[in-house]
Design an enzyme around this catalytic site. Structure first.
Site, PDB file in Angstrom:
ATOM      1  N   CYS A  96      68.642  15.032  17.768  1.00 35.93           N
ATOM      2  CA  CYS A  96      69.140  15.918  19.007  1.00 35.93           C
ATOM      3  C   CYS A  96      69.217  17.392  18.707  1.00 35.93           C
ATOM      4  CB  CYS A  96      70.005  15.208  19.859  1.00 35.93           C
ATOM      5  SG  CYS A  96      69.547  15.676  21.720  1.00 35.93           S
ATOM      6  N   GLU A 156      70.102   6.297  17.318  1.00 33.87           N
ATOM      7  CA  GLU A 156      71.340   5.586  17.176  1.00 33.87           C
ATOM      8  C   GLU A 156      71.867   4.557  18.342  1.00 33.87           C
ATOM      9  OE1 GLU A 156      71.333   8.743  17.650  1.00 33.87           O
ATOM     10  OE2 GLU A 156      73.147   9.256  18.732  1.00 33.87           O
ATOM     11  N   HIS A 216      67.900  10.184  20.545  1.00 31.37           N
ATOM     12  CA  HIS A 216      68.819   9.443  19.911  1.00 31.37           C
ATOM     13  C   HIS A 216      68.470   7.993  19.350  1.00 31.37           C
ATOM     14  CE1 HIS A 216      72.105  12.324  20.780  1.00 31.37           C
ATOM     15  NE2 HIS A 216      71.172  12.712  21.880  1.00 31.37           N
TER      16      HIS A 216
HETATM   17  N1  GLN Z   1      72.608  20.458  23.582  1.00 36.11           N
HETATM   18  C1  GLN Z   1      71.299  20.268  23.091  1.00 36.11           C
HETATM   19  C2  GLN Z   1      70.576  19.949  24.374  1.00 36.11           C
HETATM   20  O1  GLN Z   1      71.007  19.825  25.605  1.00 36.11           O
HETATM   21  C3  GLN Z   1      71.397  19.024  22.261  1.00 36.11           C
HETATM   22  C4  GLN Z   1      71.948  17.672  23.022  1.00 36.11           C
HETATM   23  C5  GLN Z   1      72.350  16.640  22.084  1.00 36.11           C
HETATM   24  O2  GLN Z   1      72.473  16.808  20.932  1.00 36.11           O
HETATM   25  N2  GLN Z   1      72.482  15.559  22.461  1.00 36.11           N
HETATM   26  O3  GLN Z   1      69.136  20.028  24.382  1.00 36.11           O
END
Ligand code: GLN
Length: 554
Positions: A399, A527, A525
């Site tokens: 992410c 995970e 994600h």
């Molecule tokens: N802050 C980033 C976004 O909102 C990544 C979010 C995250 O790592 N879950 O796109």
């Protein structure tokens, strides 16, 4: 006055075939591991062929934990249906290998929100809306909602917090009423307490457990089984004393000693016969075979690694590893799959500078840059991406970690000097990471990110395709920003491939580098979908890449 009548929602559940209900409460102190005990019991019952799910009721006023700081509450776990939930749901999924949903996590905030919304709609016209019965009815409706689906034989409900907390009172009251609603043969209460060992006295002390049970009794709830956390084994006389003072059978006093790994707990609970106690108390047969071999095989591999690797976890919440709970557990699963011990080195992204980076990352076999929000720690993460790219160290960006890899590549390979994410820099002329189109009008923070499962199509011939072994995948998301598709051609011609995209929107979901042993970033994600019986393929491959890197160094 509470109404001692069958609850409407429970009646629906009854028609679908009478699920059994287990409630797990906690006393003495928080952090005793109600989530792990619930998940372990669920695992044993699942191993006996029951369809089991676990739900958690949290007593705080936030509608969900999505707006909580990870330091406050650990990781926010996202389900397929896009619910932002408590990290215990991660344990439930990792243990049971069955997805959860919004219905599995309910907070006081959501209960009040539902009741107040109904009140405004006029559903209670003419009535005074009160904690009992309106709030407790709403709680019970949610207690029984999953049972009404007909999909489960047993529903385990974990009540967050400690008995005696002001916030828990309506939940305990709803539990007291629920026992009347479903009848005593269909509901069982397990209370988790602490039996501390006093070094000076050389003794285990039962008083905190007695007090905690008394508090439950004051609220009208008699626990059926006591699970006692303790550093030492519970001798027979201590068990007898607890049984005597707390009105339970002595074989319903279950010992839960500190475990070497959370994955030992189902086996420990099996030895203590927790599952049998439940079955006997609710008059179910105890004859079914407990099929837990695969779990034991996993434990065998986890505890007897033949190799080891060092992986740096670069993030800004490293002081509280619970903030990265699912990532940490994914490495346990992937490590076991490879019979490899993964040593995770937590590196605070704030602390990384050009001067100390070699010292911090130089001898790592792999580098993972973690998810996150906000400007703090960004520069360190970007440096870590560069270090992994240039030194050909296996890299996994999740992410925000993927977004950092994109920014780094733009700045140092494409020479777009002020390339940035709009989240961190509103003045840049190159937002390679931009706010998603449908996020632009959103001003409210709670539950408004791109959340939950989305499809992604992987390009054949890429490393990520090789890892999954198929082109159509679905993974869970939690973000507002995305790769800016304006730059795709530039990136691809310089060697960063957009290896996975969403088939409907064209959003870039995964990236990788051509000339690198293993450099993969995912906007989603992975995970959140790794389980004991189904370790996530990307973590498995990343650990393999780290092993290869280590072998090459030798
Ligand atoms: N802050 C980033 C976004 O909102 C990544 C979010 C995250 O790592 N879950 O796109």
């Amino acid at each position: 006055m509470p109404r001692f009548v069958s609850h409407k929602c429970y009646s629906a559940a009854k028609l679908m075939g009478l699920p059994k209900y287990i409630f797990v409460t906690g006393g003495v102190t928080s952090s005793l591991g109600k989530g792990i005990i619930s998940a372990s019991l669920a695992k044993l019952l699942q191993a006996r062929g029951f369809r089991v799910t676990i739900q958690k009721f949290d007593p705080y006023l936030n509608i969900d934990p999505g707006t909580l700081n990870p330091y406050e509450h650990g990781e926010c776990y996202v389900t397929d249906d896009g619910a932002e939930t408590d990290l215990d749901l991660g344990h439930y999924e990792r243990f049971l290998n069955v997805p959860t949903s919004q219905a599995n996590n309910v907070t006081t905030g959501r209960i009040y929100y539902n009741v107040i919304t109904k009140e405004r709609q006029g559903d209670y016209l003419g009535k005074t809306v009160q904690v009992v019965p309106h709030i407790t009815d709403e709680i019970k409706k949610n207690f029984f909602a999953l049972g009404a689906s007909g999909s489960y034989d047993i529903i385990i409900t974990e009540i967050g917090g400690c008995v005696g907390d002001i916030e828990s009172l309506p939940f305990i009251e709803a539990l007291r009423q629920a026992r009347w609603d479903v009848g005593p043969n269909n509901l069982l209460v397990i209370h988790l307490t602490l039996v501390p060992y006093l070094q000076a006295a050389g003794e285990l002390k039962t008083k905190p457990t007695q007090h905690s049970v008394k508090q439950l009794l004051e609220a009208g709830v008699q626990p059926d089984i006591l699970v006692c956390r303790s550093e030492k084994p519970l001798p027979a006389d201590i068990r007898k004393k607890i049984a005597l003072f707390c009105n339970v059978n002595v074989n319903s006093v279950i010992e839960a000693q500190d475990a070497e790994t959370i994955y030992d707990v189902p086996i420990m609970m099996r030895k203590e016969k927790l599952d049998e106690r439940f079955l006997t108390k609710l008059k179910l047969s105890t004859k079914s075979e407990v099929k837990i071999d695969q779990w034991k095989e996993f434990l065998g591999r986890h505890k007897n690694p033949t190799e080891e690797v060092k992986i740096a976890l670069v993030g800004k919440y490293v002081e509280l590893p619970d903030a990265y709970k699912s990532i940490v557990e994914s490495f346990v699963h992937a490590g076991a799959e490879n019979e490899c011990k993964v040593h995770l080195n937590y590196i605070s992204s704030d602390s990384i500078t050009t001067k100390n980076i070699t010292e911090l990352l130089g001898d790592q076999d792999g580098i993972l840059v973690a998810p996150g929000f906000g400007e703090r720690g960004m520069q360190g993460k970007i440096q870590a991406c560069k270090y992994a790219r240039v030194n050909k160290i296996p890299f996994f960006g999740i992410c925000l970690g993927m977004q950092c890899a994109v920014i780094e590549f733009a700045r140092n390979v494409l020479k777009l000097k002020n390339a940035a994410s709009k989240e961190m820099d509103t003045k840049s002329s190159h937002w390679v990471i931009d706010l998603m189109e449908n996020q632009k009008k959103i001003t409210v923070k709670g539950g408004t990110m791109r959340l939950g499962a989305y499809d992604c199509v992987l390009k054949k011939g890429t490393k990520i395709y090789q890892a999954y072994g198929k082109s159509k995948i679905s993974e869970r998301h939690r973000h507002r920003y995305e790769f800016n598709n304006k730059y795709i051609a530039k990136f691809e011609s310089a060697g960063m491939i957009m290896s996975g995209t969403n088939p409907e929107t064209g959003l870039v979901e995964t990236i990788e580098l051509k000339d690198h042993p293993w450099f993969v970033g995912t906007q989603y994600h992975p995970e959140l979908k790794s389980t004991v019986l189904n370790p996530h393929k990307l973590f498995v491959k990343f650990v393999q890449a780290a092993l290869a890197k280590k072998a090459e160094k030798i």
